[in-house]
Design a protein around this motif. Structure first.
Motif, PDB file in Angstrom:
ATOM      1  N   MET A 224       0.842  -1.203   0.000  1.00  0.00           N
ATOM      2  CA  MET A 224       0.000   0.000   0.000  1.00  0.00           C
ATOM      3  C   MET A 224       0.872   1.246   0.000  1.00  0.00           C
ATOM      4  O   MET A 224       1.718   1.400   0.884  1.00  0.00           O
ATOM      5  CB  MET A 224      -0.918   0.002   1.221  1.00  0.00           C
ATOM      6  N   GLY A 225       0.620   2.115  -0.965  1.00  0.00           N
ATOM      7  CA  GLY A 225       1.392   3.351  -1.039  1.00  0.00           C
ATOM      8  C   GLY A 225       0.811   4.438  -0.153  1.00  0.00           C
ATOM      9  O   GLY A 225       1.535   5.087   0.596  1.00  0.00           O
ATOM     10  N   CYS A 226      -0.517   4.641  -0.233  1.00  0.00           N
ATOM     11  CA  CYS A 226      -1.108   5.794   0.456  1.00  0.00           C
ATOM     12  C   CYS A 226      -2.141   5.403   1.518  1.00  0.00           C
ATOM     13  O   CYS A 226      -2.321   6.110   2.500  1.00  0.00           O
ATOM     14  CB  CYS A 226      -1.760   6.723  -0.564  1.00  0.00           C
ATOM     15  N   GLY A 227      -2.865   4.313   1.304  1.00  0.00           N
ATOM     16  CA  GLY A 227      -3.889   3.876   2.264  1.00  0.00           C
ATOM     17  C   GLY A 227      -5.207   4.603   2.144  1.00  0.00           C
ATOM     18  O   GLY A 227      -6.161   4.299   2.871  1.00  0.00           O
ATOM     19  N   GLY A 229      -6.746   5.577  -1.141  1.00  0.00           N
ATOM     20  CA  GLY A 229      -7.392   5.558  -2.453  1.00  0.00           C
ATOM     21  C   GLY A 229      -6.794   6.467  -3.503  1.00  0.00           C
ATOM     22  O   GLY A 229      -7.439   6.741  -4.523  1.00  0.00           O
ATOM     23  N   ILE A 230      -5.558   6.933  -3.325  1.00  0.00           N
ATOM     24  CA  ILE A 230      -4.977   7.873  -4.290  1.00  0.00           C
ATOM     25  C   ILE A 230      -3.991   7.194  -5.249  1.00  0.00           C
ATOM     26  O   ILE A 230      -3.998   7.445  -6.455  1.00  0.00           O
ATOM     27  CB  ILE A 230      -4.261   9.032  -3.548  1.00  0.00           C
ATOM     28  N   CYS A 231      -3.156   6.286  -4.734  1.00  0.00           N
ATOM     29  CA  CYS A 231      -2.028   5.795  -5.550  1.00  0.00           C
ATOM     30  C   CYS A 231      -2.380   4.583  -6.429  1.00  0.00           C
ATOM     31  O   CYS A 231      -1.651   4.247  -7.343  1.00  0.00           O
ATOM     32  CB  CYS A 231      -0.848   5.435  -4.650  1.00  0.00           C
ATOM     33  N   TYR A 232      -3.472   3.923  -6.151  1.00  0.00           N
ATOM     34  CA  TYR A 232      -3.905   2.707  -6.877  1.00  0.00           C
ATOM     35  C   TYR A 232      -2.903   1.555  -6.730  1.00  0.00           C
ATOM     36  O   TYR A 232      -2.926   0.610  -7.520  1.00  0.00           O
ATOM     37  CB  TYR A 232      -4.177   3.009  -8.372  1.00  0.00           C
ATOM     38  N   GLY A 233      -2.037   1.633  -5.726  1.00  0.00           N
ATOM     39  CA  GLY A 233      -1.034   0.586  -5.519  1.00  0.00           C
ATOM     40  C   GLY A 233      -1.622  -0.707  -4.979  1.00  0.00           C
ATOM     41  O   GLY A 233      -0.984  -1.753  -5.025  1.00  0.00           O
ATOM     42  N   CYS A 234      -2.837  -0.641  -4.461  1.00  0.00           N
ATOM     43  CA  CYS A 234      -3.398  -1.801  -3.750  1.00  0.00           C
ATOM     44  C   CYS A 234      -4.528  -2.453  -4.532  1.00  0.00           C
ATOM     45  O   CYS A 234      -5.373  -3.118  -3.930  1.00  0.00           O
ATOM     46  CB  CYS A 234      -3.896  -1.355  -2.381  1.00  0.00           C
ATOM     47  N   LEU A 250      -9.922  -1.359  -4.772  1.00  0.00           N
ATOM     48  CA  LEU A 250      -8.765  -0.831  -4.052  1.00  0.00           C
ATOM     49  C   LEU A 250      -8.864  -1.401  -2.645  1.00  0.00           C
ATOM     50  O   LEU A 250      -9.836  -1.134  -1.929  1.00  0.00           O
ATOM     51  CB  LEU A 250      -8.793   0.696  -4.017  1.00  0.00           C
ATOM     52  N   CYS A 252      -7.380  -0.758   0.059  1.00  0.00           N
ATOM     53  CA  CYS A 252      -7.381   0.182   1.190  1.00  0.00           C
ATOM     54  C   CYS A 252      -8.742   0.836   1.373  1.00  0.00           C
ATOM     55  O   CYS A 252      -9.025   1.390   2.439  1.00  0.00           O
ATOM     56  CB  CYS A 252      -6.298   1.247   1.003  1.00  0.00           C
TER      57      CYS A 252
HETATM   58  S1  FES Z   1      -2.913   2.187  -1.034  1.00  0.00           S
HETATM   59 FE1  FES Z   1      -3.027   3.845  -2.401  1.00  0.00          FE
HETATM   60  S2  FES Z   1      -4.910   3.465  -3.411  1.00  0.00           S
HETATM   61 FE2  FES Z   1      -4.832   1.918  -1.895  1.00  0.00          FE
END
Ligand code: FES
Ligand SMILES: Cc1cc2nc3c(=O)[nH]c(=O)nc-3n(C[C@H](O)[C@H](O)[C@H](O)COP(=O)(O)OP(=O)(O)OC[C@H]3O[C@@H](n4cnc5c(N)ncnc54)[C@H](O)[C@@H]3O)c2cc1C
Length: 265
Positions: A224-227, A229-234, A250, A252
């Motif tokens: 998880m990049g941001c937790g 909902g911004i980075c779409y990493g999850c 997502l 997170c």
């Molecule tokens: S951790 Fe960044 S969108 Fe879910």
């Protein structure tokens, strides 16, 4: 699953840090804002150091809430978690939370809860047990690990342990133990499973519950990049609950807790 909304970013002070087992520490901080709004299954996203390393926050399940104090259980696996486990009492952390959804302790209607976890996946189970007991449910834990050193059952009641090498409890996986003991759990009314742990364990449990037609929620992990909902990493692909199609969530935002029926094999 419940979706919770009151999120705050807080500068907190570590009030306690205890190495409970080799590379695992229990870390407490005073934070009335998060303590008030936390539900079992929620997580916090922690900026471990004001320096640039590690740059991104790291996610941790809420392990326990006592009054205005929040506790996490951290396993040292890399630079961020190592630094967190070594950070002394009195140090400041930046903590965002509570994040994500939470386990559903009311639906569908059930009398008895089986909490199945493996390794550091046991971290959210103390908080969940406390809320389930407060809601009048019977609780049993089934906890697995490769060896006895992976079992993190501190503070939990009614634990059934399975280790793959047999160094503690039953010799085999949690699923082997479940097959063996299942009848002893079915006498206590309607059952519901709650789980957190390595993906192979969650997938095997989902298949077991699917066969028995029993409800099961699983708390998942991803990078998880941001937790928020911004980075779409999850992003994670799951089966839909309403048709045979798939969709991407997502984790997170719509997780970390999902219906185990939705996991893809
Ligand atoms: S951790 Fe960044 S969108 Fe879910
Ligand atoms: C919702 C959620 C709840 C979590 N709860 C807990 C908890 O209660 N206690 C706990 O100790 N850990 C928990 N984790 C995992 C924890 O966030 C990672 O272990 C941590 O971010 C790793 O950071 P690091 O800097 O130490 O590792 P890094 O140096 O970034 O990476 C070290 C190794 O760990 C792997 N890794 C990194 N992030 C994860 C991850 N999310 N899952 C699995 N492997 C990872 C990397 O691929 C790499 O191999 C949770 C993760 C999520 C998404």
């Amino acid at each position: 699953m419940h979706q919770d909304s009151t999120i705050t970013d807080n500068t907190v002070t570590i009030t306690d840090s205890l190495c409970v087992w080799q590379d695992v520490s229990l870390i407490s901080f005073h934070c009335p804002e998060i303590a008030r709004n936390a539900r079992p299954g929620n997580f916090v996203n922690i900026k471990i150091s004001p320096q640039n390393q590690p740059l991104l926050r790291r996610p941790f399940s809420i392990h326990n809430v006592e009054g205005e104090t929040v506790e996490i259980m951290a396993k040292s696996v890399g630079c961020g978690t190592r630094l967190l486990c070594e950070t002394p009492v009195g140090s400041a952390l930046q903590v965002l939370g509570p994040l994500g959804n939470s386990f559903s302790i009311d639906t569908p209607r059930f009398d008895s809860a089986l909490l199945v976890s493996g390794g550091i996946g046991t971290a959210p189970m103390l908080f969940l047990e406390k809320e389930l007991v407060a809601a009048g449910k019977k609780v049993h834990h089934i906890i697995g690990g490769k060896t006895g050193q992976d079992i993190l059952s501190m503070g939990l009641s009614s634990c059934h342990i399975a280790t793959e090498d047999g160094t503690e409890g039953y010799k085999g996986t949690v699923i082997d133990l479940l097959h063996e003991k299942f009848d002893s759990f079915t006498g206590a009314g309607r059952l519901k499973f709650f789980s957190c742990g390595p993906n192979p364990m969650l997938h095997a449990l989902a298949a077991f519950c699917n066969k028995k037609n029993l409800p099961c929620e699983a708390s998942l992990e991803s990078i998880m990049g941001c937790g928020i909902g911004i980075c779409y990493g999850c992003s994670l692909e799951l089966k839909n609950s309403f048709d045979n199609d798939r969709s991407t969530i997502l984790l997170c935002q719509e997780g970390p807790v999902v219906d185990a029926d939705r996991l893809l094999f």
